[in-house]
Scaffold this active site. Structure first.
Site, PDB file in Angstrom:
ATOM      1  N   GLU A 103      36.182  -6.457  16.553  1.00 40.57           N
ATOM      2  CA  GLU A 103      36.923  -5.685  17.573  1.00 40.57           C
ATOM      3  C   GLU A 103      38.426  -5.805  17.361  1.00 40.57           C
ATOM      4  O   GLU A 103      39.183  -6.199  18.250  1.00 40.57           O
ATOM      5  CB  GLU A 103      36.501  -6.151  18.975  1.00 40.57           C
ATOM      6  CG  GLU A 103      35.028  -5.830  19.248  1.00 40.57           C
ATOM      7  CD  GLU A 103      34.564  -6.190  20.655  1.00 40.57           C
ATOM      8  OE1 GLU A 103      33.557  -5.615  21.105  1.00 40.57           O
ATOM      9  OE2 GLU A 103      35.203  -7.057  21.298  1.00 40.57           O
ATOM     10  N   ASP A 152      25.349  -7.455  23.318  1.00 44.95           N
ATOM     11  CA  ASP A 152      26.547  -7.870  24.049  1.00 44.95           C
ATOM     12  C   ASP A 152      26.253  -8.160  25.516  1.00 44.95           C
ATOM     13  O   ASP A 152      26.647  -7.409  26.394  1.00 44.95           O
ATOM     14  CB  ASP A 152      27.586  -6.732  23.941  1.00 44.95           C
ATOM     15  CG  ASP A 152      28.943  -7.177  24.395  1.00 44.95           C
ATOM     16  OD1 ASP A 152      29.843  -6.338  24.533  1.00 44.95           O
ATOM     17  OD2 ASP A 152      29.095  -8.394  24.639  1.00 44.95           O
ATOM     18  N   GLU A 191      29.888  -9.403  33.423  1.00 43.46           N
ATOM     19  CA  GLU A 191      30.471  -8.171  32.865  1.00 43.46           C
ATOM     20  C   GLU A 191      29.505  -7.003  32.960  1.00 43.46           C
ATOM     21  O   GLU A 191      29.843  -5.911  33.363  1.00 43.46           O
ATOM     22  CB  GLU A 191      30.853  -8.415  31.412  1.00 43.46           C
ATOM     23  CG  GLU A 191      31.370  -7.189  30.707  1.00 43.46           C
ATOM     24  CD  GLU A 191      31.714  -7.443  29.250  1.00 43.46           C
ATOM     25  OE1 GLU A 191      31.613  -8.596  28.789  1.00 43.46           O
ATOM     26  OE2 GLU A 191      32.087  -6.479  28.578  1.00 43.46           O
TER      27      GLU A 191
HETATM   28  O1  GCW Z   1      31.515  -8.050  25.786  1.00 44.44           O
HETATM   29  C1  GCW Z   1      32.558  -7.661  24.976  1.00 44.44           C
HETATM   30  C2  GCW Z   1      33.647  -7.477  25.975  1.00 44.44           C
HETATM   31  C3  GCW Z   1      35.008  -7.855  25.495  1.00 44.44           C
HETATM   32  C4  GCW Z   1      34.930  -9.230  24.851  1.00 44.44           C
HETATM   33  C5  GCW Z   1      34.002  -9.137  23.648  1.00 44.44           C
HETATM   34  C6  GCW Z   1      33.798 -10.523  23.034  1.00 44.44           C
HETATM   35  C7  GCW Z   1      36.633 -10.917  24.897  1.00 44.44           C
HETATM   36  O2  GCW Z   1      33.619  -6.148  26.419  1.00 44.44           O
HETATM   37  O3  GCW Z   1      35.872  -7.863  26.627  1.00 44.44           O
HETATM   38  O4  GCW Z   1      36.230  -9.622  24.422  1.00 44.44           O
HETATM   39  O5  GCW Z   1      32.717  -8.683  24.024  1.00 44.44           O
HETATM   40  O6  GCW Z   1      32.796 -11.151  23.397  1.00 44.44           O
HETATM   41  O7  GCW Z   1      34.623 -10.927  22.236  1.00 44.44           O
END
Ligand code: GCW
Length: 682
Positions: free
Chosen positions: A289, A368, A396
Site C-alpha cells: 500500500e 483484510d 474497521e
Molecule cells: O485494513 C487496511 C486498512 C489500512 C491499514 C492496512 C494495514 C494501517 O484499511 O488502514 O493501514 O490495512 O493493515 O496496513
C-alpha cells in the site's frame, strides 16, 4: 503534563467491595525486594486496598507475627521459604506463583516469580481474585504466558489522529508532539493487567513526519513513555519507514544490501538504544500500500528484515515484519490475479531465510480483517519462521465501535483451526505455542481499539475485545466463557442477570453482525475509504480487485484449484474440502466458490433465500440485543447504560440499512422475490 479529559478505568475501576473484614487480615505485606524495584506492584495493591477495601496496606521488610502477603522474586522467597527451591521449574521468566500457605506460625499469601514483570502479573491476578471474592485461604495459582510476544499495535499518527480509530484521538500524540499524561500510566496498568508486554506506538503507515520518530529529538521524549511502560513489563516498539536512510540520512538508496544503508541502520539502532535501553524493536510494513520496501531494489523481504535484525541483535531487539503484502495496483479484470494468494506467494518461499530475531506478523486471514475469512494458509506453511498472529481489535470492518461485535468468538475459531501441517492437531494455537514447529519467538499483535474517549474504546462493550485479546494472548486455551464472565464481573458487578444478559450479547454479537452484513464469507460491500457500509459495489469496479463479481446468475470468486488456485495453498484435507462446493464450510462458501443464486445449501434453502433470510434475521437479532440490554436498566451505572443504549439504537438503525440495501441489491440483480413475501424495496 497533558490532561486527556476525564476517563473511566474499564475493568480496573476499584469500586468498594463488601469484604473488608475478610481481607483485613491481609493488610500487611512483607516486601522482600528493594521498594523501588516493586513500586508499581505496591502502588497497585495500596490503591486497591484503599479504594475497594478501605484498608491501609502496611509494608514490612521483616517477618511479622501476623498473617501477611509476601511479595518477592523467587530468588528472595527461596531465602526465607525452603520449599520454594523447586518452584523454579514451574514457571518461565514471566510466569508467577500465588500460594496461600502456613509458615513462621502464620498464614501467608506468597506472590512470586522470576522477574519484576512476573510480580506485576501476579499482583493483578491476586487483586482480580479478591475482587471476584475467591477463597484466599487456598490460593494455589501457577500461571505462565504461553507465547513470548503479546503486543498492541497503535495505528496512531503524530498529529493525534488514529487510522481506523473509533474511540477518539491518540493518547500518545497531538499536533506532532508526544504527549505525556497520567492517562498513559493508567493505560500501562490496563495492559499489564491483561498480560500485554509490548506496544507499538505509531502507525504502520509511517508518513514523512512520523519517520522522524526515530530521531533524537523524539527519542528523548519517548524515553519517559518507555520508562513508564517498562515499570509494567511493557516494552515499546516503533513502526519504521523502510526508506528512512533516504528521508533522514540523505542516502540515495535504502537498498538493504547496500553497506552504507546497513551501516546507517546500525548507527540509528545504537542511537535508539543509547537513549531508550529497553526499546523492543521495529514493526515494518514494507512493499505494501505504497510503503517502500526491499522489492524496490530487487531484494527480498528476508534481505530487508535481516539487515534490520542484524542491527538490532546486539541489543536483543526484534524486527516484526508484516506479511500484509499485496499488489494494491493489481488489475482486477485478470481472473487469475487473486489478492488472497499474495501473502503466501510472497512469504512461503522465504520460510527459513529470516534471522531468529525476525518475526513475521500475519493477519488472521488472507485479505483484510473481514467479518469472516479463512485462516491464512501461511499458518501451517511457515515451518522455520517466527510468527505473530495479527488480529484487529479496532472494528474497521466489524462495525467501528458503533455496532456491538465481540470478536472473541471469531478469535477462538482462528486459534482452534487445524492446519494439518503435521497431520491432525496442527492447530494455529499450537503453532503459536511452538508445539508444531518448535519456533519460540511467536505471539500476538492486536490493532488497538483504544483512543482518548471516556471509556477508551468508544463503545463500552468493545472493552471486552481488548480484555479478550490480552487473555487469549496469555493463555490460548482459556475458555471464552471464563474470559467473558470475569470481564463482566470486574466491569459491571456480579448481578446474575447482568452476567447472563451481557454474556448473551457478547457471545452472539459477531454472528448477528455477520448475518445482517456479509454472510457466507462474502465480506467487503463497504464504502471505499471509510470501510463503513453498506455499499455492495463500492470496491467492485476499482483496481483494488473485485471481491464478489455478482451478476444476474451467480456471485462469489472461484478460488479453487480450477479458479485462482488459492485453495492449493492449504494442506490436505483443507485443499480438497475448500475445493469442493459440497464440502466447503458454508460460512466461507462465497469466499471460495462462484455460486449460482439457486444453489441448494445444506439446509435445503437456495443461496439467494439464505441471503434474504440472513439479513432479516440479523436485524431481528440485533433488536434482541437491545432488549437484553433494556432488561438491565437500574442494574448498570446510568451513564454507561445510556451510552450503550444509544449505540444499540444506532446499530439497529444501521443494521436495517444493511438489510435493505443488500436485499434490494440481490432482488434487483436476480428479480427473484423473497419467498416469504417480506418487503424488499425494488
Ligand atoms: O485494513 C487496511 C486498512 C489500512 C491499514 C492496512 C494495514 C494501517 O484499511 O488502514 O493501514 O490495512 O493493515 O496496513
Amino acid at each position: 503534563m497533558e490532561n486527556l479529559e476525564k476517563y473511566e478505568m474499564c475493568w480496573l475501576e476499584y469500586k468498594p467491595l463488601g469484604n473488608k473484614e475478610y481481607c483485613k487480615r491481609w493488610e500487611n505485606i512483607i516486601v522482600l525486594e528493594n521498594y523501588y524495584d516493586v513500586k508499581p506492584c505496591l502502588k497497585e495493591l495500596k490503591f486497591f486496598f484503599q479504594n475497594s477495601l478501605g484498608l491501609d496496606l502496611k509494608y514490612h521488610k521483616n517477618f511479622i507475627d501476623k498473617p501477611s502477603l509476601i511479595v518477592g522474586r523467587l530468588e528472595k522467597i527461596k531465602e526465607v521459604f525452603k520449599p520454594a527451591e523447586d518452584w523454579n521449574k514451574l514457571i518461565n521468566d514471566e510466569g508467577f506463583i500465588i500460594k496461600t500457605l502456613y509458615f513462621k506460625e502464620n498464614q501467608r499469601i506468597i506472590i512470586t516469580g522470576k522477574t519484576f514483570n512476573s510480580l506485576i502479573y501476579g499482583i493483578f491476578e491476586l487483586i482480580k481474585r479478591i475482587r471476584l471474592k475467591e477463597d484466599l485461604n487456598s490460593l494455589n495459582i501457577i500461571e505462565n504466558p504461553k507465547v513470548k510476544f503479546r503486543m498492541i499495535n497503535h495505528w496512531d499518527n503524530l498529529d493525534g489522529t488514529i487510522e481506523r480509530g473509533y474511540a477518539g484521538n491518540s493518547i500518545f500524540f497531538k499536533n506532532n508532539k508526544i504527549i505525556y499524561s497520567e492517562r498513559l500510566r493508567d493505560y500501562a496498568r490496563l495492559l499489564a493487567s491483561i498480560g500485554i508486554n509490548g506496544i507499538v506506538l505509531n502507525n504502520v503507515n509511517v508518513k514523512k513526519k512520523e519517520v522522524e520518530l526515530i530521531e533524537k529529538h523524539y527519542l528523548k521524549k519517548l524515553l519517559k513513555i518507555a520508562k513508564l511502560f517498562g515499570d509494567y513489563g511493557i516494552k515499546i516498539y516503533l513502526s519504521i519507514n523502510f526508506a528512512s536512510p533516504i528521508y533522514l540520512g540523505g542516502l540515495i538508496t535504502a537498498d538493504p544490501l547496500n553497506q552504507d544503508v546497513a551501516l546507517w541502520w546500525k548507527r540509528k539502532v545504537e542511537e535508539i538504544y543509547d537513549i531508550i535501553p529497553n526499546f523492543g524493536g521495529f514493526l515494518v510494513k514494507a512493499d505494501s500500500e505504497f510503503n517502500p520496501g526491499p522489492h524496490i531494489y530487487g531484494r527480498t523481504h528476508a534481505d530487508g528484515a535481516n539487515m534490520l535484525a542484524e542491527a538490532l541483535a546486539p541489543f536483543n531487539g526484534y524486527v516484526i515484519w508484516r506479511a500484509f503484502v499485496y499488489n494494491c495496483m493489481q488489475d482486477w479484470r485478470d481472473t487469475k490475479t487473486d489478492r488472497a494468494k499474495a501473502a503466501y506467494d510472497n512469504f512461503k518461499p522465504l520460510d527459513g531465510f529470516f534471522d531468529d530475531n525476525v518475526i513475521l506478523q500475519i493477519k488472521y486471514g488472507p485479505m483484510d480483517f473481514q467479518v469472516r475469512e479463512p485462516v491464512s494458509p501461511l499458518f501451517g506453511a511457515l515451518e522455520k519462521t517466527n510468527q505473530i498472529l495479527e488480529l484487529q481489535i479496532t472494528q474497521e470492518y466489524t462495525g467501528q465501535q458503533i455496532h456491538l461485535c465481540y470478536l472473541g468468538t471469531l478469535w477462538k475459531e482462528i486459534l482452534e483451526f487445524d492446519t494439518y501441517a503435521r497431520g491432525e492437531g496442527s492447530k494455529v494455537k499450537k503453532i503459536l505455542k511452538g508445539e508444531v514447529f518448535g519456533n519460540k519467538n511467536n505471539g500476538f499483535a492486536g490493532v488497538s481499539n483504544v483512543g482518548n474517549s471516556v471509556n477508551w474504546t468508544g463503545h463500552d462493550l468493545a472493552q471486552a475485545n481488548l480484555w479478550t485479546f490480552g487473555k487469549i494472548s496469555w493463555n490460548l486455551d482459556e475458555s471464552l466463557e471464563r474470559i467473558i464472565n470475569e470481564w463482566i464481573k470486574l466491569t459491571f458487578g456480579d448481578d446474575k442477570k447482568v452476567i447472563e444478559n451481557i454474556s448473551y450479547m457478547l457471545i452472539n454479537s459477531h454472528r448477528i453482525y455477520e448475518k445482517y452484513t456479509t454472510p457466507l464469507g462474502l465480506g467487503w460491500m463497504v464504502n471505499p475509504g471509510n470501510h463503513f457500509g453498506p455499499n455492495p459495489e463500492g470496491y467492485e469496479y476499482s483496481h483494488w480487485g473485485t471481491y464478489h463479481r455478482a451478476d444476474f446468475k451467480a456471485i462469489g470468486v472461484d478460488r479453487t484449484s480450477r479458479g485462482t488456485g488459492f485453495t492449493l495453498q492449504y494442506h490436505h484435507p483443507w485443499r480438497e474440502i475448500f475445493d469442493d462446493i459440497e464440502k466447503c464450510p458454508e460460512d466461507l462458501l462465497l469466499f471460495f466458490h462462484r455460486v449460482p443464486y439457486d444453489f441448494k445449501l445444506k439446509s435445503g434453502k437456495i443461496l439467494l433465500q439464505f441471503i434474504y433470510d440472513s439479513h432479516f434475521e440479523g436485524v431481528e437479532e440485533a433488536e434482541k440485543l437491545k432488549e437484553k440490554w433494556l432488561e438491565l436498566k437500574g442494574k448498570i451505572d446510568k451513564e454507561k447504560f445510556e451510552r450503550v443504549l444509544e449505540k444499540l439504537n444506532q446499530q439497529i438503525k444501521h443494521a436495517k440499512e444493511w438489510r435493505d440495501v443488500i436485499n434490494t441489491y440481490f432482488y434487483r440483480k436476480t428479480g427473484i422475490p423473497d419467498e416469504k413475501g417480506r418487503k424488499i424495496y425494488p
